[in-house]
Design an enzyme around this catalytic site. Structure first.
Site, PDB file in Angstrom:
ATOM      1  N   GLU A  80       0.773  -1.250   0.000  1.00 21.43           N
ATOM      2  CA  GLU A  80       0.000   0.000   0.000  1.00 21.43           C
ATOM      3  C   GLU A  80       0.805   1.301   0.000  1.00 21.43           C
ATOM      4  O   GLU A  80       0.750   2.075   0.978  1.00 21.43           O
ATOM      5  CB  GLU A  80      -0.950   0.030   1.202  1.00 21.43           C
ATOM      6  CG  GLU A  80      -2.002  -1.033   1.216  1.00 21.43           C
ATOM      7  CD  GLU A  80      -3.021  -0.822   2.343  1.00 21.43           C
ATOM      8  OE1 GLU A  80      -2.870   0.120   3.137  1.00 21.43           O
ATOM      9  OE2 GLU A  80      -3.979  -1.606   2.407  1.00 21.43           O
TER      10      GLU A  80
ATOM     11  N   GLU B 298      -6.239  -7.973   1.246  1.00 23.90           N
ATOM     12  CA  GLU B 298      -6.815  -7.508   2.522  1.00 23.90           C
ATOM     13  C   GLU B 298      -8.246  -7.067   2.288  1.00 23.90           C
ATOM     14  O   GLU B 298      -8.543  -6.402   1.282  1.00 23.90           O
ATOM     15  CB  GLU B 298      -6.053  -6.310   3.106  1.00 23.90           C
ATOM     16  CG  GLU B 298      -4.800  -6.638   3.850  1.00 23.90           C
ATOM     17  CD  GLU B 298      -4.142  -5.406   4.476  1.00 23.90           C
ATOM     18  OE1 GLU B 298      -4.866  -4.526   4.980  1.00 23.90           O
ATOM     19  OE2 GLU B 298      -2.908  -5.343   4.432  1.00 23.90           O
TER      20      GLU B 298
HETATM   21  C1  BGP Z   1      -4.383  -1.529   5.734  1.00 29.05           C
HETATM   22  C2  BGP Z   1      -3.046  -2.002   6.232  1.00 29.05           C
HETATM   23  C3  BGP Z   1      -3.128  -2.959   7.380  1.00 29.05           C
HETATM   24  C4  BGP Z   1      -4.244  -2.693   8.352  1.00 29.05           C
HETATM   25  C5  BGP Z   1      -5.551  -2.306   7.683  1.00 29.05           C
HETATM   26  C6  BGP Z   1      -6.607  -1.823   8.634  1.00 29.05           C
HETATM   27  O1  BGP Z   1      -4.239  -0.286   5.144  1.00 29.05           O
HETATM   28  O2  BGP Z   1      -2.334  -2.627   5.206  1.00 29.05           O
HETATM   29  O3  BGP Z   1      -1.872  -2.994   7.968  1.00 29.05           O
HETATM   30  O4  BGP Z   1      -3.867  -1.866   9.357  1.00 29.05           O
HETATM   31  O5  BGP Z   1      -5.345  -1.318   6.707  1.00 29.05           O
HETATM   32  O6  BGP Z   1      -6.378  -0.485   8.945  1.00 29.05           O
HETATM   33  P1  BGP Z   1      -6.683   0.140  10.341  1.00 29.05           P
HETATM   34  O7  BGP Z   1      -5.956  -0.690  11.322  1.00 29.05           O
HETATM   35  O8  BGP Z   1      -6.194   1.544  10.261  1.00 29.05           O
HETATM   36  O9  BGP Z   1      -8.152   0.084  10.518  1.00 29.05           O
END
Ligand code: BGP
Length: 475
Positions: free
Chosen positions: A161, A375
């Site tokens: 990302e 994800e």
């Molecule tokens: C994505 C990342 C993850 C994770 C997820 C959820 O952008 O790759 O590492 O953190 O988001 O985000 P958050 O924890 O801010 O809700």
């Protein structure tokens, strides 16, 4: 189509800093998050996190028991090379050897990311991805990993990302160095990360290892809130900086004329200039032809309206619903769509946006090879009742998004796997530990794991390859 095919990977994701803890153990050096979260004003730290460093065997055995056959892990750069560019730490190599072997032993294939937001502190202090030397240090780190783990790891991801990294560091300011509204820095760092990705692909392919390499982008659709021309323009501009800029680089190997002109215009309106160095586009082009897969991370889509003023952002980092503000100078502002539900963190729940993105990749970049949804998941304040967590809302979220994937597959998009964020509850970068995503609940005081209803549901889905009705789950 109602079924996933036999080859489809049912996985879950983790990342080193969010899961491992043990930040000072066995010679690990600090990454920039360690320094940032140790400041007095910090609400939480990553010192223990999910204690995956010590509990990975238990977590992998849960993954196996609940039907998963893939896991995303990341290698902490500062565990392998503590200062990022110097000596290699044998204890770091040993840990990842053990972790990778344990994944394989459990039949849970590791998809390994080299950079998941955690640049080693000394390199971060040198400018992180704005420092062009960082690219060479990263390529060296990749080489060390390929040499040590490449015999067993067959799926590699260069960077997770780029857009989230730079939006956090230079636009929203909730990632160190906490700079706000510096769009030129964000764009430059994204470009540099795509050069780094490309060099890692070139390196991997030159080593004749028998595996695959790709990159992961956060790809969230952007829609105009009305059919007004100005709102359409705002959606187009945010889409270009967050999505097209990165897709052009990794799949076309060149920024299209439109993309480049739009990016340059946005940067200029924010008083900056994008520098593309000699040789950058050559390596980007060459890597785009060699890339084996694209990882798509998807949580939400955004609805945009015209915005004429300065940038203004309020980040909802506590789950206080309705508190977000996101407006960017020269781009537009995100607004609420009353027809679309949101999470407590104001993330619009819009599975159609995932379908649209998958179809768009196939349509606009026909050379994309294949996609993994690397994800997707729902941040939720899980309700813990006597060891039980009924997270039906999360199951609904996942089911709707998996339905969107099935529909995209039916319409000809080659999607070969789904990785839920996250395997077990982990640290959330800017929220701490009350924003949970896992199939397995963690009591962060005791580190005990509890099985959520969503894990039971996922097991049935993975076993039957069918999106079973959550009401049929006995929990
Ligand atoms: C994505 C990342 C993850 C994770 C997820 C959820 O952008 O790759 O590492 O953190 O988001 O985000 P958050 O924890 O801010 O809700």
């Amino acid at each position: 189509m109602k079924h996933f095919d036999d080859k489809f990977v049912f996985g879950a994701a983790t990342a080193a800093f969010q899961a491992e803890g043990a930040t000072k153990e066995d010679g690990r050096g600090p990454c920039y998050w360690d320094e940032y979260l140790s400041r007095p004003e910090s609400r939480f730290t990553g010192d223990v996190a999910s204690d995956f460093y010590h509990k990975y065997k238990e977590d992998l055995s849960l993954a196996k028991e609940y039907g998963l056959n893939g896991i995303r892990i990341s290698i902490a750069w500062s565990r392998v090379i503590p200062d990022g560019s110097g000596e290699i730490n044998p204890k770091g190599i040993e840990f990842y050897n053990n972790l990778i072997d344990e994944c394989i032993k459990n039949g849970v294939e590791p998809y390994v990311t080299l950079h998941h937001f955690d640049t080693p502190l000394p390199l971060y202090k040198n400018g992180d991805w704005l420092d062009r030397d960082n690219i060479d240090h990263f390529v060296r780190f990749a080489k060390v990993c390929f040499e040590n783990f490449g015999d067993r790891v067959k799926k590699w991801v260069s960077i997770n990302e780029p857009w989230s990294v730079v939006a956090g560091q230079y636009i929203i300011g909730h990632f160190p160095p906490n700079i706000k509204y510096d769009i030129p820095k964000a764009v430059q760092a994204m470009h540099n990360m795509m050069v780094a990705h490309a060099k890692v692909v070139e390196l991997y392919k030159s080593m004749n290892l028998d595996g695959e390499v790709g990159v992961i982008h956060i790809l969230e659709s952007k829609y105009p809130i009305t059919e007004e021309k100005l709102d359409e323009k705002a959606a187009y501009l945010e889409d270009t900086i967050a999505n097209t800029f990165m897709l052009d680089a990794c799949l076309s190997g060149e920024y299209s004329e439109d993309t480049l002109a739009t990016i340059k215009d946005i940067v200029k309106k924010n008083d900056g200039e994008l520098v593309i160095y000699e040789g950058d586009m050559k390596v980007i082009k060459s890597a785009a032809e060699k890339n084996d897969f694209l990882g798509v991370n998807y949580y939400a889509s955004h609805f945009l309206a015209h915005h004429d003023g300065d940038s203004g952002i309020h980040h909802n980092g506590t789950g206080e619903k309705g508190s977000s503000v996101f407006a960017l100078k020269g781009i537009g502002q995100r607004v609420t769509n009353p027809d679309v539900p949101t999470t407590d963190w104001d993330w619009p729940i819009y599975p159609q946006g995932l379908y649209d993105m998958l179809v768009r990749v196939k349509h606009n970049y026909p050379n994309y090879k294949k996609i993994y949804v690397t994800e997707n998941g729902m941040g939720y304040k899980d309700d813990f009742q006597d060891g039980k967590i009924d997270d039906t809302a999360r199951i609904d979220y996942i089911k709707q998004h998996m339905e969107a994937i099935l529909k995209a597959i039916q319409d000809g998009v080659d999607v070969q796997g789904y990785f839920l964020w996250s395997l077990m509850d982990v640290l959330s970068w800017t929220n701490g530990y009350n924003k949970r995503y896992g199939l397995f609940y963690i009591d962060f005081d005791t580190q005990k794991r509890y099985v959520k209803k969503s894990a039971h549901w996922m097991k049935q889905v993975a076993e039957t390859k069918t999106l079973v009705n959550p009401e049929e789950i006995d929990y």
